[in-house]
Design an enzyme around this catalytic site. Structure first.
Site, PDB file in Angstrom:
ATOM      1  N   TRP A   1       4.864   6.380  -3.189  1.00 17.61           N
ATOM      2  CA  TRP A   1       4.182   5.489  -4.121  1.00 17.61           C
ATOM      3  C   TRP A   1       2.738   5.919  -4.359  1.00 17.61           C
ATOM      4  O   TRP A   1       1.972   5.190  -4.977  1.00 17.61           O
ATOM      5  CB  TRP A   1       4.224   4.046  -3.608  1.00 17.61           C
ATOM      6  CG  TRP A   1       3.347   3.754  -2.408  1.00 17.61           C
ATOM      7  CD1 TRP A   1       3.023   4.592  -1.386  1.00 17.61           C
ATOM      8  CD2 TRP A   1       2.679   2.515  -2.138  1.00 17.61           C
ATOM      9  NE1 TRP A   1       2.208   3.971  -0.485  1.00 17.61           N
ATOM     10  CE2 TRP A   1       1.978   2.687  -0.913  1.00 17.61           C
ATOM     11  CE3 TRP A   1       2.596   1.290  -2.779  1.00 17.61           C
ATOM     12  CZ2 TRP A   1       1.219   1.659  -0.335  1.00 17.61           C
ATOM     13  CZ3 TRP A   1       1.836   0.280  -2.195  1.00 17.61           C
ATOM     14  CH2 TRP A   1       1.162   0.475  -0.996  1.00 17.61           C
ATOM     15  N   ASP A   2       2.376   7.110  -3.888  1.00 18.74           N
ATOM     16  CA  ASP A   2       0.989   7.557  -3.990  1.00 18.74           C
ATOM     17  C   ASP A   2       0.499   7.638  -5.434  1.00 18.74           C
ATOM     18  O   ASP A   2      -0.708   7.605  -5.674  1.00 18.74           O
ATOM     19  CB  ASP A   2       0.828   8.916  -3.303  1.00 18.74           C
ATOM     20  CG  ASP A   2       1.165   8.839  -1.825  1.00 18.74           C
ATOM     21  OD1 ASP A   2       0.236   8.811  -1.008  1.00 18.74           O
ATOM     22  OD2 ASP A   2       2.356   8.787  -1.488  1.00 18.74           O
TER      23      ASP A   2
ATOM     24  N   GLU B   1       4.695  -1.326   6.439  1.00 17.71           N
ATOM     25  CA  GLU B   1       5.526  -0.291   7.068  1.00 17.71           C
ATOM     26  C   GLU B   1       5.800  -0.519   8.557  1.00 17.71           C
ATOM     27  O   GLU B   1       6.730   0.073   9.105  1.00 17.71           O
ATOM     28  CB  GLU B   1       4.942   1.115   6.869  1.00 17.71           C
ATOM     29  CG  GLU B   1       4.979   1.591   5.429  1.00 17.71           C
ATOM     30  CD  GLU B   1       4.622   3.066   5.284  1.00 17.71           C
ATOM     31  OE1 GLU B   1       4.024   3.633   6.217  1.00 17.71           O
ATOM     32  OE2 GLU B   1       4.933   3.634   4.234  1.00 17.71           O
TER      33      GLU B   1
ATOM     34  N   LYS C   1      -0.012  -1.741   9.740  1.00 16.51           N
ATOM     35  CA  LYS C   1      -0.449  -0.341   9.673  1.00 16.51           C
ATOM     36  C   LYS C   1      -1.504  -0.167   8.586  1.00 16.51           C
ATOM     37  O   LYS C   1      -2.462   0.595   8.735  1.00 16.51           O
ATOM     38  CB  LYS C   1       0.758   0.556   9.393  1.00 16.51           C
ATOM     39  CG  LYS C   1       0.438   2.025   9.189  1.00 16.51           C
ATOM     40  CD  LYS C   1       1.701   2.794   8.822  1.00 16.51           C
ATOM     41  CE  LYS C   1       1.398   4.245   8.495  1.00 16.51           C
ATOM     42  NZ  LYS C   1       2.610   4.986   8.059  1.00 16.51           N
TER      43      LYS C   1
END
Length: 976
Positions: free
Chosen positions: A343-344, A479, A586
């Site tokens: 998804w960057d 995540e 995270k």
């Protein structure tokens, strides 16, 4: 500190991996890591965008399939040896000096060393390396040797090495990485070549190499999977000898290729010598930097900003537009994440939209081409629309691994991260952001957004008991949390980020249908979408939005015990515990809502859902979740810098600095060596461009509301918004758009042409500004101060055609002690031929001989041709030399490129015109010459270097072009 150069002193084997990643060179089609050409402890890597292959491996008693971006044959190896010495290896050499420099402005990797061999002889070695941004198939390595204290023969070995594997990531080494097979080598007319084929995708890869040097001897050493040429150079004390290795890389995926091997051989045979190849490459980078420019105060900050732009453009350049590729999370710089697309792009495309929208569109097209696969995945899972994979590669199927290794415990664990369905929300968000930035919604982009909306609408199920729609069985961006504690099946219910962004998406889907009514959607479907946007479930606890249903029931983590641990999931698993039990993230999850949506947008969605919220909700959420985040992802610092930018500027700057230094200082502890973090790099640029500048594209125009951090100083940049070129610069006092101060922005959108008169036909403005500035002996800063504009904007106007306002032109003219007419090319400084015809003029035809006599003195003429952007006329300084027109231009520049056909021996026919008007005599003449434009090769230069022609634009422009007249006509005009 040079803000354009990344320098390393000394050879340090322990840090070579980091240097290799940060010194990678690429052009958007392929990239090569900055490995030494001659080392033993090196991790060579050359990766072509989109070149994937799958292999089966046996892990923990199970067969797993992984698709990798393939590490292709190594074209770098060059080593050398003095008489009686072993081949040079930096790890074992007596190095007197060693320096490596990455020139980011020009895209060149320099290496300089001095080496003393066993006999005490000292040899200096200088290297220049490039991966051509002008010709995306070419790369080159130039090595210059100087015998400082001796004379004699130097042996040099240059190779193409096919014995490479995907082994650049330690935790993957239990998996197969031998993707290349069927190696073959050979030489043809002095050119060496190597071919190989990927095992499952059957992509043929070919490298061809030309070695240019004056050597005493030349020998080809051929093996099945590598080929080398051995040379002996005759070195004289204090003198230098150079060996250049030029390489062409072609694959069977390339366009206009019959076969990869012959195409590579032809490409390298036609490639120019190093100096010309370098000049074209530098010119290409110069053009890129004009659009990519982002100026900040301070050399250290500027250096890292340049580094991030540099690596972004090496991964995604204008060459990417013609490729079928996505955004690899770790660039083309290493093998982490297997080169997959996550998804960057959510952090990359917003920056590209305002600089290189054509690249953004090509990246969206990568997703659209995989729409059939996403539709099939949705159907197989029992849903409508299109379900995109969390990890994508070649064909759009789910590439997420089913097992992953915990390097702390050494155990292989199940991986269910494919449940991050929010990837579709990121794709749809990018479609809408592209539309806002460009004003253009291609039908296929609309189709992409609508199909994703259909998937999330079908994912939402109405709970009769609560009367709310719920989304179950997913993971959020966090995540860490993949299941409830003790649950037998993975997945969470009502991840707030997913639910709220689904509401946002369905609202944008309705807007998209309004834009393109031809996209069919039934009234029933529209009604259900509307119902979901009013009744989606969102959980709350302790005055904040809950990350997911059941989140309040989780335990608090003993943060003191795990202080400084970024990957809590690995640490807890190694301790026999489970991160799913704790309120620990995270990276940003719920706070991603504040990254993608404005506070007004989020409040409006919550109000529509029947969850009215007060303005203090967002600060409470930030404080709550920030204290429960380990920042185990480089993206976490980007998001938190953004969400804190208006409420806690000092803390925002701390996170921005962490994101900024994340790769260059390898904050994640060894991960950068496996590939740069492209999303975080682009995210830092977007923080500067959109967040701190307060730049927001909305449907009603572009809004600007800057609030720069105290330590940022000045920020200046060009952008493209809906077809308009704008230059924005801001400091803590004010901001300017195209040189015009704008003190308040938030209440009204800024769109081009609102009450402003825009100057057109300013193509030669930059040259005239420079002329008058130099005439007055003023610096850029001095003229800018006089004109009450920023030096950055003034430099921008000098470098490229702009569209300044009338107000700007008046201030410029005053500062330069001239007139607007003069700056725009009127008045006494007008080019020849601008005279006006009077009543009853007469024309007289001229014969070719008289035409040539008129233009014989040389001077200024115009070259006319059909360029890449349409009919083009450019001024040149010319000389008539042995009956032909000769002029100079820059290798690799627009004129050079537009006057090449790409076919050997085929030249473009151009028009060349010279005219003169004598106002006193009331007469003038005009001569037109037509003929082919011939680029003079180095062998032909002696024929014209005595012509005395100088370049029109000045500077170092070494390319000579000769026009051989095939047709000559002329006219003389009387009684003007």
């Amino acid at each position: 500190m040079n803000p354009w150069v990344l320098s390393y002193e000394g050879f340090d084997p322990a840090s070579e991996g980091l240097r290799e990643a940060l010194c990678t060179l690429g052009n958007g089609r392929f990239a090569t890591r900055g490995a030494t050409p001659d080392g033993e402890l090196r991790t060579p890597g050359t990766y072509v965008a989109g070149c994937y292959d799958r292999l089966d491996s046996t892990v923990a008693g199970r067969t797993v399939t992984n698709e990798d971006l393939v590490n292709l044959p190594d074209w770098l190896p060059v080593t050398f040896a003095a008489p009686g010495s072993a081949w040079f290896r930096p790890e074992r050499a007596d190095l007197l000096d060693y320096r490596q420099e990455l020139d980011m402005r020009q895209g060149i990797l320099h290496r300089a060393l001095r080496w003393r061999d066993e006999s005490g002889r000292v040899t200096a070695v200088r290297q220049r390396r490039l991966v051509s941004m002008a010709d995306p198939r070419l790369a080159a390595l130039e090595t210059t040797f100087t015998a400082e204290s001796w004379s004699g023969p130097l042996r040099v070995r240059a190779e193409l090495d096919g014995r490479v594997t995907n082994s650049g990531v330690a935790r993957y080494r239990e998996l197969r990485g031998d993707h290349l097979t069927g190696h073959d080598t050979g030489d043809q007319n002095g050119l060496a070549w190597l071919t190989a084929t990927t095992r499952s995708s059957q992509i043929t890869v070919a490298l061809a190499c030309r070695t240019d040097t004056d050597s005493l001897s030349h020998e080809v050493i051929r093996e099945g999977d590598r080929i080398g040429t051995h040379h002996v150079l005759d070195l004289a004390r204090g003198e230098s000898a150079t060996l250049t290795k030029t390489v062409a890389l072609v694959t069977s995926r390339d366009s206009a290729v019959h076969d990869a091997r012959s195409a590579a051989i032809r490409a390298v045979r036609r490639a120019p010598r190093f100096d010309e190849l370098l000049a074209r490459h530098v010119a290409a980078w110069e053009r890129l930097w004009r659009d990519a420019r982002l100026e900040v105060a301070g050399p250290e900050l500027a250096q890292i900003v340049h580094l991030h732009i540099f690596h972004l453009l090496q991964t995604l350049s204008p060459h990417t537009v013609d490729l079928d590729v996505g955004v690899p999370a770790r660039g083309l710089h290493g093998e982490a994440y297997r080169g997959h697309v996550f998804w960057d792009e959510l952090f990359v495309l917003p920056w590209l939209n305002l600089r290189f929208p054509e690249i953004s569109l090509s990246l969206l097209r990568y997703r659209w081409r995989r729409l059939p696969e996403a539709r099939a995945a949705a159907r197989e899972a029992g849903y409508d629309g299109a379900m995109f994979p969390w990890q994508s590669g070649s064909d759009g199927r789910e590439e997420t691994q089913t097992l992953h290794l915990n390097p702390v415990s050494g155990r292989w664990l199940p991986d269910v991260s494919h449940l991050q369905r929010h990837i579709g929300l990121a794709i749809a968000y990018n479609v809408w952001q592209y539309y806002l930035a460009t004003g253009f919604m291609p039908p296929w982009c609309a189709e992409l957004l609508i199909e994703i909306a259909r998937f999330f609408a079908s994912l939402a199920v109405l709970d009769p008991a609560s009367g709310r729609y719920e989304i179950r069985g997913v993971m959020g961006p966090d995540e860490y949390h993949e299941r409830y504690p003790g649950a037998s099946s993975p997945g969470l219910a009502n991840n707030s980020y997913t639910n709220i962004m689904t509401v946002w998406l369905l609202s944008r889907a309705r807007d998209t249908l309004d834009l393109l009514p031809e996209l069919a959607a039934s009234a029933q479907e529209r009604a259900r979408w509307d119902d979901i946007t009013r009744r989606m479930r969102v959980d709350f606890h302790d005055g904040v939005i809950s990350q997911f249903t059941g989140y309040p029931d989780l335990l608090e983590l003993d943060w003191a015990r795990y202080r400084g641990v970024r990957r809590l999931d690995r640490a807890l698993e190694a301790d026999g515990d489970d991160i799913n039990r704790y309120k620990a993230a995270k990276q940003a999850d719920t706070l991603m809502l504040c990254y993608l949506l404005t506070s007004d947008e989020l409040m409006e969605i919550l109000d529509r859902l029947g969850y009215p919220a007060t303005p203090d909700l967002i600060p409470r959420m930030i404080g709550y979740y920030l204290g429960r985040t380990s920042h185990g992802s480089t993206l976490s610092a980007v998001v938190h810098a953004w969400v804190l930018s208006r409420s806690d500027r000092a803390r925002s700057w701390q996170f921005f600095a962490e994101a900024l230094f994340g790769d260059i200082n390898d904050i994640q502890g060894g991960t950068t060596a496996e590939g740069i973090h492209l999303g975080a790099m682009a995210g830092t640029l977007d923080l500067l461009q959109r967040c701190y500048l307060g730049l927001e594209a909305r449907r009603d125009g572009l809004h600007l509301n800057p609030l720069l951090p105290d330590r940022l100083g000045v920020l200046s940049l060009p952008i493209r918004f809906r077809g308009h070129q704008l230059f924005i610069d801001a400091d803590h006092r004010q901001a300017r758009v195209n040189g015009v101060a704008r003190l308040t922005f938030s209440s009204e959108p800024f769109t081009r042409g609102q009450g402003e008169t825009i100057m057109t036909n300013t193509g030669d403005l930059g040259r005239r500004i420079t002329y008058h500035r130099v005439r007055l002996g003023l610096t850029l800063d001095q003229v800018a101060e006089r004109a009450e504009m920023s030096p950055g904007y003034l430099q921008y106007l000098e470098e490229r055609p702009g569209t300044p306002t009338t107000e700007t032109m008046y201030r410029l003219a005053g500062a330069l002690e001239t007139t607007i007419d003069d700056l725009l090319g009127g008045g006494v400084d007008r080019p020849p031929g601008r005279g006006r015809a009077k009543a009853a003029p007469t024309l007289e035809s001229l014969d070719p001989e008289e035409c040539l006599k008129l233009i014989e003195p040389g001077g200024i003429g115009r070259v006319a041709f059909n360029g890449s952007h349409g009919p083009t006329v450019l001024p040149v300084n010319y000389r008539l030399h042995h009956g032909s027109i000769v002029f100079r231009t820059a290798p690799g520049g627009p004129m050079d490129q537009d006057l090449r056909t790409g076919a050997e021996g085929v030249e473009i026919k151009v028009g060349f015109e010279v005219d003169r008007i004598d106002d006193a005599q009331r007469e003038g003449w005009s001569v037109l010459i037509q003929g082919p434009a011939h680029h003079l090769s180095p062998d032909e230069l002696p024929e014209v270097t005595d012509s005395g022609v100088t370049p029109w634009a000045g500077g170092e422009r070494h390319l000579y072009i000769r026009i051989v007249p095939h047709q000559i006509t002329g006219r003389r005009i009387h009684h003007l």
